[in-house]
Design an enzyme around this catalytic site. Structure first.
Site, PDB file in Angstrom:
ATOM      1  N   PHE A 114       3.518  10.613   2.611  1.00  0.00           N
ATOM      2  CA  PHE A 114       2.539   9.545   2.361  1.00  0.00           C
ATOM      3  C   PHE A 114       2.385   9.226   0.883  1.00  0.00           C
ATOM      4  O   PHE A 114       1.902   8.154   0.516  1.00  0.00           O
ATOM      5  CB  PHE A 114       1.177   9.902   2.986  1.00  0.00           C
ATOM      6  N   LYS A 115       2.794  10.155   0.007  1.00  0.00           N
ATOM      7  CA  LYS A 115       2.665   9.934  -1.430  1.00  0.00           C
ATOM      8  C   LYS A 115       3.356   8.640  -1.881  1.00  0.00           C
ATOM      9  O   LYS A 115       2.953   8.028  -2.862  1.00  0.00           O
ATOM     10  CB  LYS A 115       3.267  11.108  -2.217  1.00  0.00           C
ATOM     11  N   ASP A 116       4.408   8.237  -1.142  1.00  0.00           N
ATOM     12  CA  ASP A 116       5.114   7.004  -1.504  1.00  0.00           C
ATOM     13  C   ASP A 116       4.209   5.778  -1.452  1.00  0.00           C
ATOM     14  O   ASP A 116       4.405   4.838  -2.219  1.00  0.00           O
ATOM     15  CB  ASP A 116       6.274   6.757  -0.526  1.00  0.00           C
ATOM     16  N   MET A 119       2.469   5.946  -4.796  1.00  0.00           N
ATOM     17  CA  MET A 119       3.310   6.115  -5.982  1.00  0.00           C
ATOM     18  C   MET A 119       4.199   4.900  -6.235  1.00  0.00           C
ATOM     19  O   MET A 119       4.385   4.481  -7.378  1.00  0.00           O
ATOM     20  CB  MET A 119       4.160   7.369  -5.795  1.00  0.00           C
TER      21      MET A 119
END
Ligand SMILES: *Cc1c(COP(=O)(O)O)cnc(C)c1O
Length: 471
Positions: A114-116, A119
């Protein structure tokens, strides 16, 4: 909502800052975290209009109120270009497990976690602001896995920023390592250190304290306390809630939690008007947050490695932003609490403060054995494979429904924070088979690794960065 939101530090030392200032500096100078001076709020009518927007149009509506006027002009085009690169048309699709329980897949970005979602957006915001300010920076961070790969992937081709990510050699998963070390260009590199995550983090801190170096290369950070990372995460809470009946109906979210960043974005969505009945905070065996919600005592202990490594945390740094609200934005009290946490690894809230916190949150602590069992159970029931972090959230949702701690007429959306193929060994432990590898990950796994291993000496890291940054 046409006014411009300004920002202040939770510790009271700074206020009246623009979004651009907050974006580039990350941590406030007084050691606090940046928060908006007020929460932009959508009316019920506006929510009804937003309900049928596609993901990137919705992102533009939600993100625009938080940024400065120069950025507002480009938010639409950024939203479009970021999320059109995700490999599912729906960007954050829902999968129904049973009546009133859904999983929202947040692994359709380039590094499958989920960091994408934040980011990828952050790198575009940085590039735009740096272009406007005619500045170049060096981003430095430490990672225990997912953040580093998402950050390198997002910033690797950006003209105005270089990026260096330190990771503990032999202590991230082989897939995570490969995702980082297959990127190796002048100005974007992963560096392996022969130390643990804290050792990497200490070098990052030391380099940030080296004022001469910091100013010389214009050091910046994209770690999870950077305010701007929270904003794009708000979007999928709206998106998921709309799909299960909001704004007419209430919704509950269950969120596997480490640093309290993801779930805090859900809380912000509720402040912005989304009818969220409860946020379920799933901890693994490192359950500092569950203990807090049960007792009002925040007490650090030692990190014990678990099967959901991205949540192996004992200090949830984003919690300070929520705490600030719980104590009615009283910076003096916040400083007192944070000082005692620094000194004694401990603070305790008053009963009425805890009660206020519990209006928003429920919390459960999930053991490794339950992670394995939940993965198996969901696969048997739904023929659907979830990653170990997702298992924590799903198990917490099961517990909340079974124990009657939430109204079971209200749908729960449980966040799937990573694709199972990122954690093949744990899937094997649970299922006795390995997960299928999606093609975009296969492409990465075929690439060559190319990275430098450094013993962990500050000076060596510093010199390496000076050599490898673009001049
Ligand atoms: C980062 C991460 C988490 C924890 O998210 P926080 O924002 O730190 O609470 C959970 N699961 C996965 C897969 C992650 O990468």
């Amino acid at each position: 909502m046409s006014e411009l939101v300004k920002y202040r530090s939770t510790r009271g030392g700074e206020d009246d800052l623009s979004f651009e200032d907050v974006l580039l500096s990350g941590l406030a100078r007084d050691g606090g975290l940046y928060v908006p001076e007020y929460w932009p709020r959508f009316s019920y009518e506006k929510l009804c209009q937003m309900k049928n927007l596609d993901y990137s149009s919705l992102a533009s509506e939600i993100i625009a109120p938080f940024v400065g006027s120069n950025l507002k002009k480009v938010i639409k085009s950024i939203s479009k270009s970021v999320y059109s690169n995700f490999c599912n048309q729906d960007v954050a699709p829902l999968v129904k497990l049973k009546k009133n329980l859904y999983v929202m897949e947040l692994f359709h970005g380039p590094t499958l976690a989920f960091k994408d979602y934040a980011m990828q957006y952050l790198s575009e915001l940085f590039d735009e602001v740096l272009l406007q300010k005619k500045k170049k920076i060096v981003i430095l961070g430490a990672t225990s896995g997912d953040t580093g790969s998402a950050a390198l992937e997002a910033f690797k081709s950006k003209k105005n920023s270089d990026i260096f990510i330190l990771f503990p050699y032999n202590r991230v998963s082989p897939v995570q390592q490969k995702q980082m070390t297959s990127i190796n260009e002048q100005g974007s590199q992963a560096i392996a250190l022969r130390t643990d995550f804290d050792g990497c983090q200490n070098i990052v801190k030391a380099l940030f304290s080296d004022i001469e170096f910091r100013d010389k290369v214009s050091l910046s950070a994209v770690n999870s306390i950077n305010w701007a990372r929270l904003i794009p995460q708000i979007v999928y809470y709206f998106y998921g809630a709309f799909k299960v009946g909001a704004p007419e109906k209430e919704v509950i979210f269950s969120v596997p939690t480490g640093n309290f960043g993801n779930i805090l974005s859900g809380w912000i969505a509720s402040k912005m008007g989304l009818p969220i009945k409860k946020l379920i905070c799933g901890s693994n065996q490192n359950d500092v947050l569950t203990r807090f919600f049960n007792t009002g005592k925040m007490q650090r202990s030692n990190v014990i490695p678990s099967l959901s490594p991205s949540m192996d945390i004992q200090v949830s740094s984003n919690f300070e932003r929520f705490l600030y609200e719980v104590i009615n934005r009283d910076s003096e009290r916040l400083n007192f609490l944070m000082d005692s946490f620094e000194k004694d690894s401990f603070y305790k809230l008053e009963d009425k403060e805890l009660k206020k916190a519990l209006n928003y949150f429920e919390s459960y602590s999930i053991k490794d054995s339950d992670i394995l069992q939940t993965t198996r159970y969901v696969y048997e029931q739904n023929n659907y494979l979830i990653d170990p972090h997702t298992s924590v959230g799903v198990k917490a949702a099961f517990l909340a429904q079974v124990q009657g701690r939430v109204n079971d007429e209200v749908p729960i959306v449980s966040l799937a924070c990573a694709h199972p193929s990122k954690f093949p060994d744990t899937i094997y432990k649970s299922m006795s088979f390995y997960p299928k590898i999606p093609s975009r990950l296969n492409d990465v796994l075929k690439k060559e690794e190319n990275f430098k291993i450094i013993d962990g000496k500050l000076l060596d890291v510093k010199n390496y960065i000076i050599n490898k940054m673009r001049k």
